[in-house]
Write a protein that holds these residues in place. Structure first.
Motif, PDB file in Angstrom:
ATOM      1  N   GLU A   1       0.862  -1.178   0.000  1.00  0.00           N
ATOM      2  CA  GLU A   1       0.000   0.000   0.000  1.00  0.00           C
ATOM      3  C   GLU A   1       0.899   1.230   0.000  1.00  0.00           C
ATOM      4  O   GLU A   1       1.681   1.436   0.935  1.00  0.00           O
ATOM      5  CB  GLU A   1      -0.924   0.005   1.228  1.00  0.00           C
ATOM      6  N   PHE A   2       0.808   2.042  -1.026  1.00  0.00           N
ATOM      7  CA  PHE A   2       1.703   3.191  -1.159  1.00  0.00           C
ATOM      8  C   PHE A   2       1.282   4.322  -0.224  1.00  0.00           C
ATOM      9  O   PHE A   2       0.094   4.574  -0.012  1.00  0.00           O
ATOM     10  CB  PHE A   2       1.727   3.679  -2.606  1.00  0.00           C
ATOM     11  N   ASN A   3       2.290   4.989   0.307  1.00  0.00           N
ATOM     12  CA  ASN A   3       2.081   6.071   1.264  1.00  0.00           C
ATOM     13  C   ASN A   3       2.034   7.402   0.533  1.00  0.00           C
ATOM     14  O   ASN A   3       2.966   7.758  -0.186  1.00  0.00           O
ATOM     15  CB  ASN A   3       3.222   6.058   2.298  1.00  0.00           C
ATOM     16  N   LYS A   4       0.965   8.151   0.721  1.00  0.00           N
ATOM     17  CA  LYS A   4       0.824   9.456   0.070  1.00  0.00           C
ATOM     18  C   LYS A   4       1.394  10.593   0.923  1.00  0.00           C
ATOM     19  O   LYS A   4       1.458  11.735   0.474  1.00  0.00           O
ATOM     20  CB  LYS A   4      -0.646   9.742  -0.222  1.00  0.00           C
ATOM     21  N   SER A   5       1.788  10.295   2.145  1.00  0.00           N
ATOM     22  CA  SER A   5       2.257  11.345   3.065  1.00  0.00           C
ATOM     23  C   SER A   5       3.769  11.387   3.112  1.00  0.00           C
ATOM     24  O   SER A   5       4.436  10.357   3.060  1.00  0.00           O
ATOM     25  CB  SER A   5       1.703  11.076   4.466  1.00  0.00           C
ATOM     26  N   ARG A   6       4.299  12.598   3.236  1.00  0.00           N
ATOM     27  CA  ARG A   6       5.743  12.796   3.390  1.00  0.00           C
ATOM     28  C   ARG A   6       6.101  13.151   4.825  1.00  0.00           C
ATOM     29  O   ARG A   6       7.245  13.461   5.131  1.00  0.00           O
ATOM     30  CB  ARG A   6       6.223  13.942   2.499  1.00  0.00           C
ATOM     31  N   ASP A   7       5.139  13.132   5.732  1.00  0.00           N
ATOM     32  CA  ASP A   7       5.357  13.660   7.076  1.00  0.00           C
ATOM     33  C   ASP A   7       6.475  12.947   7.819  1.00  0.00           C
ATOM     34  O   ASP A   7       7.151  13.534   8.658  1.00  0.00           O
ATOM     35  CB  ASP A   7       4.065  13.566   7.903  1.00  0.00           C
ATOM     36  N   ASN A   8       6.653  11.666   7.521  1.00  0.00           N
ATOM     37  CA  ASN A   8       7.665  10.900   8.257  1.00  0.00           C
ATOM     38  C   ASN A   8       9.049  11.018   7.630  1.00  0.00           C
ATOM     39  O   ASN A   8       9.980  10.342   8.027  1.00  0.00           O
ATOM     40  CB  ASN A   8       7.270   9.430   8.322  1.00  0.00           C
ATOM     41  N   LEU A   9       9.178  11.893   6.621  1.00  0.00           N
ATOM     42  CA  LEU A   9      10.474  12.051   5.953  1.00  0.00           C
ATOM     43  C   LEU A   9      10.957  13.480   6.083  1.00  0.00           C
ATOM     44  O   LEU A   9      10.193  14.425   5.922  1.00  0.00           O
ATOM     45  CB  LEU A   9      10.355  11.681   4.470  1.00  0.00           C
ATOM     46  N   ASN A  10      12.217  13.634   6.352  1.00  0.00           N
ATOM     47  CA  ASN A  10      12.824  14.964   6.470  1.00  0.00           C
ATOM     48  C   ASN A  10      13.618  15.249   5.209  1.00  0.00           C
ATOM     49  O   ASN A  10      14.607  14.598   4.939  1.00  0.00           O
ATOM     50  CB  ASN A  10      13.733  15.007   7.707  1.00  0.00           C
ATOM     51  N   ASP A  11      13.176  16.239   4.416  1.00  0.00           N
ATOM     52  CA  ASP A  11      13.785  16.507   3.108  1.00  0.00           C
ATOM     53  C   ASP A  11      15.287  16.753   3.192  1.00  0.00           C
ATOM     54  O   ASP A  11      16.035  16.405   2.298  1.00  0.00           O
ATOM     55  CB  ASP A  11      13.115  17.717   2.460  1.00  0.00           C
ATOM     56  N   SER A  12      15.739  17.410   4.251  1.00  0.00           N
ATOM     57  CA  SER A  12      17.136  17.844   4.299  1.00  0.00           C
ATOM     58  C   SER A  12      18.015  16.929   5.139  1.00  0.00           C
ATOM     59  O   SER A  12      19.164  17.246   5.418  1.00  0.00           O
ATOM     60  CB  SER A  12      17.206  19.277   4.866  1.00  0.00           C
ATOM     61  N   THR A  13      17.494  15.773   5.543  1.00  0.00           N
ATOM     62  CA  THR A  13      18.255  14.896   6.446  1.00  0.00           C
ATOM     63  C   THR A  13      19.598  14.500   5.849  1.00  0.00           C
ATOM     64  O   THR A  13      20.630  14.559   6.521  1.00  0.00           O
ATOM     65  CB  THR A  13      17.446  13.615   6.742  1.00  0.00           C
ATOM     66  N   TYR A  14      19.603  14.111   4.594  1.00  0.00           N
ATOM     67  CA  TYR A  14      20.824  13.569   3.985  1.00  0.00           C
ATOM     68  C   TYR A  14      21.519  14.535   3.035  1.00  0.00           C
ATOM     69  O   TYR A  14      22.667  14.302   2.660  1.00  0.00           O
ATOM     70  CB  TYR A  14      20.479  12.280   3.219  1.00  0.00           C
ATOM     71  N   ASN A  15      20.823  15.593   2.633  1.00  0.00           N
ATOM     72  CA  ASN A  15      21.338  16.453   1.574  1.00  0.00           C
ATOM     73  C   ASN A  15      22.741  16.980   1.855  1.00  0.00           C
ATOM     74  O   ASN A  15      23.658  16.827   1.032  1.00  0.00           O
ATOM     75  CB  ASN A  15      20.387  17.628   1.339  1.00  0.00           C
ATOM     76  N   GLU A  16      22.924  17.608   3.005  1.00  0.00           N
ATOM     77  CA  GLU A  16      24.214  18.248   3.284  1.00  0.00           C
ATOM     78  C   GLU A  16      25.324  17.224   3.457  1.00  0.00           C
ATOM     79  O   GLU A  16      26.436  17.401   2.943  1.00  0.00           O
ATOM     80  CB  GLU A  16      24.096  19.122   4.541  1.00  0.00           C
ATOM     81  N   ILE A  17      25.035  16.133   4.169  1.00  0.00           N
ATOM     82  CA  ILE A  17      26.071  15.114   4.407  1.00  0.00           C
ATOM     83  C   ILE A  17      26.507  14.479   3.089  1.00  0.00           C
ATOM     84  O   ILE A  17      27.703  14.282   2.841  1.00  0.00           O
ATOM     85  CB  ILE A  17      25.555  14.033   5.370  1.00  0.00           C
ATOM     86  N   ILE A  18      25.537  14.164   2.233  1.00  0.00           N
ATOM     87  CA  ILE A  18      25.876  13.564   0.937  1.00  0.00           C
ATOM     88  C   ILE A  18      26.652  14.546   0.080  1.00  0.00           C
ATOM     89  O   ILE A  18      27.638  14.189  -0.579  1.00  0.00           O
ATOM     90  CB  ILE A  18      24.586  13.099   0.232  1.00  0.00           C
ATOM     91  N   ALA A  19      26.224  15.821   0.078  1.00  0.00           N
ATOM     92  CA  ALA A  19      26.918  16.843  -0.708  1.00  0.00           C
ATOM     93  C   ALA A  19      28.375  16.973  -0.268  1.00  0.00           C
ATOM     94  O   ALA A  19      29.296  17.004  -1.093  1.00  0.00           O
ATOM     95  CB  ALA A  19      26.196  18.183  -0.578  1.00  0.00           C
ATOM     96  N   VAL A  20      28.602  17.029   1.037  1.00  0.00           N
ATOM     97  CA  VAL A  20      29.971  17.159   1.560  1.00  0.00           C
ATOM     98  C   VAL A  20      30.782  15.911   1.236  1.00  0.00           C
ATOM     99  O   VAL A  20      31.960  16.000   0.869  1.00  0.00           O
ATOM    100  CB  VAL A  20      29.939  17.416   3.079  1.00  0.00           C
ATOM    101  N   SER A  21      30.162  14.741   1.337  1.00  0.00           N
ATOM    102  CA  SER A  21      30.876  13.489   1.046  1.00  0.00           C
ATOM    103  C   SER A  21      31.334  13.439  -0.404  1.00  0.00           C
ATOM    104  O   SER A  21      32.457  13.021  -0.703  1.00  0.00           O
ATOM    105  CB  SER A  21      29.973  12.290   1.351  1.00  0.00           C
ATOM    106  N   VAL A  22      30.465  13.875  -1.322  1.00  0.00           N
ATOM    107  CA  VAL A  22      30.834  13.896  -2.743  1.00  0.00           C
ATOM    108  C   VAL A  22      31.922  14.927  -2.980  1.00  0.00           C
ATOM    109  O   VAL A  22      32.910  14.668  -3.675  1.00  0.00           O
ATOM    110  CB  VAL A  22      29.604  14.200  -3.622  1.00  0.00           C
ATOM    111  N   LYS A  23      31.748  16.121  -2.405  1.00  0.00           N
ATOM    112  CA  LYS A  23      32.685  17.216  -2.649  1.00  0.00           C
ATOM    113  C   LYS A  23      34.083  16.887  -2.141  1.00  0.00           C
ATOM    114  O   LYS A  23      35.084  17.191  -2.787  1.00  0.00           O
ATOM    115  CB  LYS A  23      32.168  18.498  -1.989  1.00  0.00           C
ATOM    116  N   THR A  24      34.138  16.250  -0.977  1.00  0.00           N
ATOM    117  CA  THR A  24      35.444  15.943  -0.397  1.00  0.00           C
ATOM    118  C   THR A  24      35.988  14.598  -0.873  1.00  0.00           C
ATOM    119  O   THR A  24      37.115  14.240  -0.541  1.00  0.00           O
ATOM    120  CB  THR A  24      35.341  15.919   1.142  1.00  0.00           C
TER     121      THR A  24
END
Length: 517
Positions: free
Chosen positions: A298-321
């Motif tokens: 059953e697909f979930n239509k809600s994004r409430d349990n997900l944080n958009d920025s949780t991984y963005n900065e860490i992944i960006a820094v990991s790629v950059k470095t």
């Protein structure tokens, strides 16, 4: 010759692109330039170009509106988007209209030329494929049971037949059963008609293993091969479908996912098809090459349990470095989050595209252009696993290049910043943010820390020092500069009061006192 139209509200960009490329040399001709979507649309109606190079943000009619309008009337026209930093939402919407070429400003003529070469090659391939498919179709018409295919397709699409018509076709195809099952073979990666051979091969294998007497009707719909069979025990049917998959996978590279409907009557074929389509959606999380007999997710239509920025900065820094170990750990965690959330497919793909764009921004500008078509690739993937493998592969490539180049590039980055400040000291917009976004395309905080590490001076302090030193030179020069003239030349606009305060803090004197000295 393929015709090209350039659309941008900045004349310097329009003319820069138009004059910097030898169009004839690459099989193209420039049919015009337009400064907004309205003018461009009029030119398109008149000349019908093959390629349109357009900005997104323009007055009157923006690039997205232009693409939407033209796509409805001239779907064959190929668009190349020129966009500013961070316009993900626009790029994502453009993907839905089939746009796969997306360049970040500023771009040079070589980036555009590479796309033109690719487009020309695609155009020639399409023309060759069209000729090939025409020959194939002419021959297929002689051997395929066209009436049966169309009959099944009509039922799938919900076309109503009268009772007499239905009885006639049932007799024509010798259909005496009252209960049926619908099997749908979904071919992953079968994205164009050049894979028609694979589809017909799969269909023939299915007929051989299931037996002619078991299959009543078949048809091909998009990437799906549909078989209407007489009802049988699910365990027996599953074993036969496994044999079909194994035989097909032995000779062809395309993965297939199989959906099976519940037992139903002939007049419920449309209902069975919709039922199977819901089952096949589960492939996104279950993985490809599966046999799915019921909707298990059953697909979930809600994004409430997900944080958009949780991984963005860490992944960006990991790629950059170039920290590949951290990068893979974070990407695995990110895709696990998507998997556990069981988001609706389009929402899940949007998350993946967002993280993909963040990864691309950490790479070299010229190299990243080659990866931007990955936005289209992600939209086309059938499973989360396929998307994760694709994104991780590109992320690791970019991270490895960054790791190899970081040591020598740190000094190069700082030199670029210093040269940029020297050449733009009179620019009112000069700032760390401006350089990070428009010149180096890297994270502002990362650039600030890197600058301080190599110069032992904060960027803002460095710019103030250079501006005050230039102000001192102007005050000491033979020309009797007015204060407002000095502020303009050092990038402070008409803010004379602020200049006087900073100058006194820097030298200990007001500008007039310094002039007397």
């Amino acid at each position: 010759m393929y015709k090209v139209l350039i659309v941008d509200d900045e004349r310097i960009i329009r003319e820069g692109i138009g004059n910097s490329i030898d169009w004839d040399n690459y099989g193209f001709s420039l049919c015009g330039m337009a400064e907004n979507g309205i003018d461009a649309y009029e030119t398109i109606i008149r000349d019908v170009p093959d390629v349109v190079i357009t900005d997104i943000k323009m007055p009157g009619m923006d690039g997205l509106e232009l693409i939407s309008k033209v796509n409805a009337e001239y779907p064959q026209i190929i668009f190349i988007i020129l966009s500013g930093y961070g316009e993900f939402e626009f790029a994502n919407k453009a993907m839905k209209y089939g746009v796969k070429y997306y360049l970040l400003k500023p771009c040079d003529e070589n980036e555009i030329i590479m796309i033109l070469i690719e487009i020309e090659s695609e155009k020639k391939d399409e023309e060759k494929k069209d000729r090939f498919l025409k020959d194939i179709n002419d021959n297929l018409k002689k051997v395929l049971p066209q009436v049966g295919e169309q009959f099944l397709r009509d039922f799938i699409m919900g076309v109503n037949y009268s009772k007499l018509e239905l009885e006639y076709f049932l007799r024509l195809f010798d259909i005496k059963e009252t209960k049926f099952k619908l099997i749908v073979f979904k071919m992953d990666n079968a994205v164009n008609e050049s894979d028609v051979i694979d589809k017909f091969a799969l269909k023939n294998i299915a007929y051989d293993i299931l037996d002619q007497s078991t299959v009543y009707l078949s048809t091909i719909l998009d990437n799906n091969i549909l078989l209407l069979i007489k009802s049988m025990d699910l365990a027996i049917l599953t074993d036969l479908l496994t044999q079909i998959k194994d035989a097909f996978n032995k000779y062809f590279k395309n993965d297939i996912c199989v959906g099976v409907s519940n037992e139903n009557s002939f007049d419920s074929i449309n209902k069975m098809y919709l039922e199977v389509q819901e089952c096949l959606k589960c492939e996104f999380y279950l993985g490809d090459n599966k046999i799915i007999t019921e909707k298990v997710i059953e697909f979930n239509k809600s994004r409430d349990n997900l944080n958009d920025s949780t991984y963005n900065e860490i992944i960006a820094v990991s790629v950059k470095t170039g920290n590949i170990e951290s990068l893979n750990l974070q990407l695995d965690s990110f895709f696990h989050m998507i998997y556990e959330g069981k988001l609706e497919i389009e929402m899940a793909k949007n998350y993946c595209i967002e993280i993909f764009l963040i990864i691309l921004r950490q790479g070299d500008g010229k190299e990243v252009r080659g990866y931007t078509k990955g936005l289209y690739e992600i939209q086309d993937k059938s499973t989360l696993k396929q998307i994760s493998v694709y994104i991780k592969e590109i992320a690791n490539e970019i991270a490895k290049k960054n790791y190899d180049n970081n040591t020598e590039n740190y000094g190069s980055i700082i030199s670029t910043v210093i040269n940029c400040v020297d050449n733009n000291i009179q620019n009112y917009e000069l700032s760390l943010t401006w350089i990070a976004k428009t010149v180096l395309f890297i994270n502002e905080n990362y650039l600030g820390k890197l600058f301080y590490k190599h110069t032992n001076e904060k960027f803002s302090r460095y710019v103030v020092r250079l501006r005050m030193e230039k102000a001192k030179e102007l005050i000491k020069s033979k020309k009797d500069y007015k204060i407002y003239e000095i502020t303009e030349q050092i990038g402070l606009g008409d803010n004379t009061q602020y200049f006087s305060q900073v100058f006194k803090k820097y030298t200990g004197y007001t500008p007039s006192e310094y002039r007397k000295l």
